[in-house]
Design a protein around this motif. Structure first.
Motif, PDB file in Angstrom:
ATOM      1  N   ASP A   1       0.647  -1.139   0.040  1.00 14.51           N
ATOM      2  CA  ASP A   1       0.079   0.057  -0.005  1.00 14.51           C
ATOM      3  C   ASP A   1       0.738   1.112   0.089  1.00 14.51           C
ATOM      4  O   ASP A   1       0.727   2.038   0.811  1.00 14.51           O
ATOM      5  N   ARG A   2       1.883   1.410  -0.849  1.00 18.47           N
ATOM      6  CA  ARG A   2       2.642   2.606  -0.982  1.00 18.47           C
ATOM      7  C   ARG A   2       3.090   2.564  -2.486  1.00 18.47           C
ATOM      8  O   ARG A   2       3.407   1.478  -3.225  1.00 18.47           O
ATOM      9  N   LYS A   3       3.115   3.803  -2.951  1.00 17.24           N
ATOM     10  CA  LYS A   3       3.714   3.993  -4.363  1.00 17.24           C
ATOM     11  C   LYS A   3       5.170   3.993  -4.380  1.00 17.24           C
ATOM     12  O   LYS A   3       5.647   4.560  -3.569  1.00 17.24           O
ATOM     13  N   LEU A   4       5.764   3.688  -5.520  1.00 20.51           N
ATOM     14  CA  LEU A   4       7.342   3.657  -5.674  1.00 20.51           C
ATOM     15  C   LEU A   4       7.463   4.910  -6.725  1.00 20.51           C
ATOM     16  O   LEU A   4       6.982   4.757  -7.804  1.00 20.51           O
ATOM     17  N   VAL A   5       7.850   5.957  -6.158  1.00 21.15           N
ATOM     18  CA  VAL A   5       8.126   7.161  -6.765  1.00 21.15           C
ATOM     19  C   VAL A   5       9.561   7.479  -7.136  1.00 21.15           C
ATOM     20  O   VAL A   5      10.284   7.495  -6.288  1.00 21.15           O
ATOM     21  N   VAL A   6       9.818   7.398  -8.538  1.00 20.48           N
ATOM     22  CA  VAL A   6      11.301   7.383  -8.916  1.00 20.48           C
ATOM     23  C   VAL A   6      11.408   8.690  -9.780  1.00 20.48           C
ATOM     24  O   VAL A   6      10.717   8.982 -10.670  1.00 20.48           O
ATOM     25  N   LYS A   7      12.406   9.476  -9.128  1.00 22.68           N
ATOM     26  CA  LYS A   7      12.442  10.879  -9.759  1.00 22.68           C
ATOM     27  C   LYS A   7      14.209  10.932 -10.392  1.00 22.68           C
ATOM     28  O   LYS A   7      15.008  10.433  -9.774  1.00 22.68           O
ATOM     29  N   PRO A   8      14.131  11.719 -11.559  1.00 24.48           N
ATOM     30  CA  PRO A   8      15.373  11.659 -11.890  1.00 24.48           C
ATOM     31  C   PRO A   8      16.519  12.339 -11.081  1.00 24.48           C
ATOM     32  O   PRO A   8      16.342  13.315 -10.599  1.00 24.48           O
ATOM     33  N   ASP A   9      17.808  11.893 -11.294  1.00 26.36           N
ATOM     34  CA  ASP A   9      19.024  12.315 -10.474  1.00 26.36           C
ATOM     35  C   ASP A   9      18.492  12.352  -9.134  1.00 26.36           C
ATOM     36  O   ASP A   9      19.104  13.427  -8.412  1.00 26.36           O
ATOM     37  N   ARG A  10      17.859  11.626  -8.393  1.00 29.02           N
ATOM     38  CA  ARG A  10      17.488  11.697  -6.939  1.00 29.02           C
ATOM     39  C   ARG A  10      17.717  10.231  -6.475  1.00 29.02           C
ATOM     40  O   ARG A  10      17.600   9.033  -7.112  1.00 29.02           O
ATOM     41  N   THR A  11      18.040  10.269  -5.139  1.00 28.34           N
ATOM     42  CA  THR A  11      18.153   8.681  -4.610  1.00 28.34           C
ATOM     43  C   THR A  11      17.270   8.783  -3.316  1.00 28.34           C
ATOM     44  O   THR A  11      16.737   9.787  -2.728  1.00 28.34           O
ATOM     45  N   GLU A  12      16.106   7.587  -3.637  1.00 27.53           N
ATOM     46  CA  GLU A  12      15.030   7.536  -2.616  1.00 27.53           C
ATOM     47  C   GLU A  12      15.155   6.345  -1.865  1.00 27.53           C
ATOM     48  O   GLU A  12      15.733   5.323  -2.197  1.00 27.53           O
ATOM     49  N   ASP A  13      14.844   6.453  -0.429  1.00 25.52           N
ATOM     50  CA  ASP A  13      14.874   5.297   0.588  1.00 25.52           C
ATOM     51  C   ASP A  13      13.371   5.102   0.860  1.00 25.52           C
ATOM     52  O   ASP A  13      12.689   5.977   1.163  1.00 25.52           O
ATOM     53  N   PHE A  14      12.968   3.649   0.641  1.00 21.43           N
ATOM     54  CA  PHE A  14      11.676   3.220   0.958  1.00 21.43           C
ATOM     55  C   PHE A  14      11.853   2.143   2.229  1.00 21.43           C
ATOM     56  O   PHE A  14      12.674   1.168   1.951  1.00 21.43           O
ATOM     57  N   GLU A  15      11.312   2.371   3.354  1.00 15.40           N
ATOM     58  CA  GLU A  15      11.019   1.260   4.359  1.00 15.40           C
ATOM     59  C   GLU A  15       9.740   0.541   4.332  1.00 15.40           C
ATOM     60  O   GLU A  15       8.819   1.226   4.514  1.00 15.40           O
ATOM     61  N   ILE A  16       9.809  -0.782   3.819  1.00 15.13           N
ATOM     62  CA  ILE A  16       8.420  -1.413   3.896  1.00 15.13           C
ATOM     63  C   ILE A  16       8.156  -2.368   5.109  1.00 15.13           C
ATOM     64  O   ILE A  16       9.021  -3.041   5.364  1.00 15.13           O
ATOM     65  N   LYS A  17       7.164  -2.295   5.830  1.00 11.31           N
ATOM     66  CA  LYS A  17       7.073  -3.372   6.948  1.00 11.31           C
ATOM     67  C   LYS A  17       5.582  -3.018   7.385  1.00 11.31           C
ATOM     68  O   LYS A  17       4.633  -2.546   6.559  1.00 11.31           O
ATOM     69  N   ARG A  18       5.227  -4.311   7.939  1.00  9.55           N
ATOM     70  CA  ARG A  18       3.823  -4.426   8.448  1.00  9.55           C
ATOM     71  C   ARG A  18       3.170  -3.157   8.893  1.00  9.55           C
ATOM     72  O   ARG A  18       3.560  -2.539  10.084  1.00  9.55           O
ATOM     73  N   GLY A  19       2.075  -3.009   8.469  1.00  2.86           N
ATOM     74  CA  GLY A  19       1.436  -1.691   8.721  1.00  2.86           C
ATOM     75  C   GLY A  19       1.879  -0.385   8.266  1.00  2.86           C
ATOM     76  O   GLY A  19       1.126   0.722   8.315  1.00  2.86           O
ATOM     77  N   ARG A  20       2.881  -0.429   7.489  1.00  2.00           N
ATOM     78  CA  ARG A  20       3.563   0.595   6.398  1.00  2.00           C
ATOM     79  C   ARG A  20       3.901   0.100   5.272  1.00  2.00           C
ATOM     80  O   ARG A  20       4.935  -0.244   5.008  1.00  2.00           O
ATOM     81  N   GLY A  21       2.819  -0.094   4.658  1.00  2.00           N
ATOM     82  CA  GLY A  21       3.139  -0.771   3.311  1.00  2.00           C
ATOM     83  C   GLY A  21       2.679  -2.224   3.087  1.00  2.00           C
ATOM     84  O   GLY A  21       1.594  -2.548   2.297  1.00  2.00           O
ATOM     85  N   LEU A  22       3.063  -3.123   3.932  1.00  2.00           N
ATOM     86  CA  LEU A  22       2.630  -4.431   3.944  1.00  2.00           C
ATOM     87  C   LEU A  22       1.315  -4.637   4.887  1.00  2.00           C
ATOM     88  O   LEU A  22       1.401  -4.011   5.901  1.00  2.00           O
ATOM     89  N   PRO A  23       0.537  -5.307   4.393  1.00  2.00           N
ATOM     90  CA  PRO A  23      -0.825  -5.709   5.393  1.00  2.00           C
ATOM     91  C   PRO A  23      -0.122  -6.134   6.793  1.00  2.00           C
ATOM     92  O   PRO A  23       0.703  -6.959   6.873  1.00  2.00           O
ATOM     93  N   VAL A  24      -0.819  -5.920   7.590  1.00  2.00           N
ATOM     94  CA  VAL A  24      -0.451  -6.492   9.147  1.00  2.00           C
ATOM     95  C   VAL A  24      -0.571  -8.183   9.111  1.00  2.00           C
ATOM     96  O   VAL A  24       0.326  -8.638   9.645  1.00  2.00           O
ATOM     97  N   ASN A  25      -1.573  -8.550   8.422  1.00  2.00           N
ATOM     98  CA  ASN A  25      -1.498 -10.117   8.057  1.00  2.00           C
ATOM     99  C   ASN A  25      -1.285 -10.528   6.619  1.00  2.00           C
ATOM    100  O   ASN A  25      -2.436 -10.242   6.060  1.00  2.00           O
ATOM    101  N   PRO A  26      -0.226 -10.673   6.206  1.00  2.00           N
ATOM    102  CA  PRO A  26       0.039 -11.022   4.852  1.00  2.00           C
ATOM    103  C   PRO A  26      -0.633 -12.188   4.253  1.00  2.00           C
ATOM    104  O   PRO A  26      -1.161 -13.102   5.147  1.00  2.00           O
ATOM    105  N   LEU A  27      -1.046 -12.167   3.159  1.00  2.00           N
ATOM    106  CA  LEU A  27      -1.885 -13.404   2.517  1.00  2.00           C
ATOM    107  C   LEU A  27      -1.290 -14.519   2.729  1.00  2.00           C
ATOM    108  O   LEU A  27      -0.004 -14.851   2.480  1.00  2.00           O
ATOM    109  N   ARG A  28      -2.131 -15.725   3.132  1.00  2.00           N
ATOM    110  CA  ARG A  28      -1.693 -16.873   3.230  1.00  2.00           C
ATOM    111  C   ARG A  28      -2.397 -18.001   2.360  1.00  2.00           C
ATOM    112  O   ARG A  28      -3.616 -17.665   2.300  1.00  2.00           O
TER     113      ARG A  28
END
Length: 482
Positions: A455-482
């Protein structure tokens, strides 16, 4: 006489009062406007059953006709597709309606000691507003009791994690795999908008559970529909089983090599082609492709020359290939950034199945992109489950742009990435082939691989360095699909 005169006087006074009021309104507004009476609020209530003969939950049922009366005029809504009868009859009943009454004529021979459920929920709607009925169940038994077992669950699409409200869920008391192909189910239900299904009035026993998209009304699997299956036999007993989750998938269609239909001008004698260059710019991460209208009959790489300066001195390192349709030439090369290239094509470098060539030597001139045209991205998956072989899928729309296996340190570095906005998903890659695989019911009984949307977009901009942290509750569902 007195009473008559008094009535006349009252009528005259009332008339004069109305004239006075009209005059005042006309003076204040300048004109008189007629406002039609309101029709009242829109009817949003579904039709309701007010009586039925024989009565609901009749025992020792042996009638050949059922009459259902509603609280308003109704009409049938694709009745033979939407009416669900369980157990599924060999011959569907004949259904008709007149004003507020729906008549059901039973054509099939009913089984002894069996509970029958007629579900009219989507099959009946009111005449004026088209409101569909809700929970319109008619239940009878040909025996001395009504079965009361239940089963519930949920169906989701394995590839998206989303529900599909067009699916039907089916129970078979024939436990052979071939039953879903050869015969109709014992019981049928439908999922709602959340993918949830609910069976009521079931007989105790063991069943196979399936879900399927059935547009024909046959309720039999042909190997091409969206399909889902439970791993094991479902036992219906006194205590309802735990709700069951099914993962539906659409089988992969076999790829057939077919030539794309292109209008060919027989009078055109020049060999035509197009490249994948965008504004004469070449992506550092991609190959150069040349696509032709018709398959090539002759393709000579010795008559294709690549250079990087104005003297057209040839360079080496490029590799040319022709695809299986003989229409696409691919040139792979370790490109230098921000460099002008010339690809010289001699007249005889290619000819198509109609014998056409280019009229004279041609040159494709282009410049490669600079590193500053790209963005850099670091994605840190804090608590993704490595034992499930997760793969990051980067997508735009329905197209997968890239797939990366998430390494042991849970960090993916994208050094050169084209600017844009992307979606991210996690594929749990059971067979570790870095692509999604659907299920396979027959022989293998293999469930489809699951995909989690991030639940987060990956936004890439020219000549820029981006850091994304993906964890449960912040991007990943709290209970990943099984």
């Amino acid at each position: 006489m007195f009473a008559f005169l008094m009535r006349a006087k009252n009528i005259l006074l009332a008339g004069l009062l109305l004239v006075a009021v009209a005059a005042v309104l006309f003076t204040e507004t300048g004109c008189a406007s007629i406002v039609p009476p309101s029709g009242g609020p829109r009817d949003s209530l579904p039709p309701v059953i007010i009586s039925v003969m024989p009565e609901n939950e009749t025992l020792n049922f042996d009638a050949k006709e059922i009459k259902i009366e509603f609280d308003e005029y109704v009409e049938l809504n694709d009745i033979y597709k939407n009416l669900l009868v369980s157990p599924f009859p060999r011959i569907m009943p004949e259904v008709s309606r007149k004003l507020r009454t729906v008549t059901v004529k039973i054509k099939d021979t009913l089984q002894p000691n069996t509970t029958y459920v007629y579900n009219f929920a989507k099959a009946i709607k009111d005449l004026n507003e088209g409101n569909q009925g809700k929970d319109l169940l008619y239940v009878v038994s040909t025996g001395s009791y009504i079965d009361s077992m239940e089963l519930s669950g949920n169906v989701r699409m394995a590839r998206t994690g989303r529900p599909d409200s067009t699916l039907s869920v089916m129970l078979y008391n024939n436990l052979d795999d071939s039953a879903v192909v050869k015969e109709r189910p014992r019981y049928i239900s439908r999922v709602d908008s959340t993918g949830t299904f609910f069976f009521r009035y079931l007989a105790p026993g063991q069943y196979r559970l399936y879900a399927m998209k059935d547009e024909s009304g046959a309720y039999m699997y042909n190997g091409e529909q969206i399909f889902a299956f439970a791993d094991s036999v479902v036992t219906i007993a006194e205590a309802p089983p735990t709700p069951i989750r099914l993962w539906a998938y659409e089988p992969e269609k076999k790829k057939e090599e077919t030539e794309e239909e292109v209008e060919v001008d027989e009078k055109e004698k020049r060999l035509r082609f197009k490249t994948n260059l965008e504004a004469s710019r070449q992506d550092l991460l991609s190959a150069l492709t040349i696509t032709f209208e018709q398959p090539l009959k002759v393709f000579d790489t010795t008559k294709m020359h690549l250079s990087t300066d104005s003297t057209f001195k040839p360079i080496t390192g490029q590799r040319f290939t022709l695809d299986s349709t003989a229409r696409v030439i691919t040139m792979n090369m370790n490109w230098m950034e921000d460099t002008v290239y010339n690809l010289v094509l001699e007249k005889e470098f290619a000819s198509d199945s109609l014998g056409r060539q280019i009229f004279k030597q041609d040159t494709i001139m282009f410049r490669t992109k600079s590193r500053t045209d790209y963005g850099q991205v670091r994605i840190n998956f804090v608590d993704v489950e490595l034992e499930r072989h997760p793969v990051l899928l980067i997508t735009q729309g329905d197209q997968v742009k890239d797939a990366f296996t998430i390494p042991a340190n849970r960090i993916i570095d994208l050094q050169l990435y084209n600017p844009g906005e992307y979606d991210m998903k996690i594929l749990y890659d059971t067979n570790q082939n870095e692509k999604w695989d659907p299920g396979a019911f027959f022989v293998e009984h293999r469930q489809p691989e699951l995909i989690n949307s991030i639940d987060r977009k990956l936004v890439v901009k020219p000549d820029r360095t981006e850091d994304f942290e993906i964890k449960r509750g912040r991007g990943l569902p709290v209970n990943p699909l099984r």
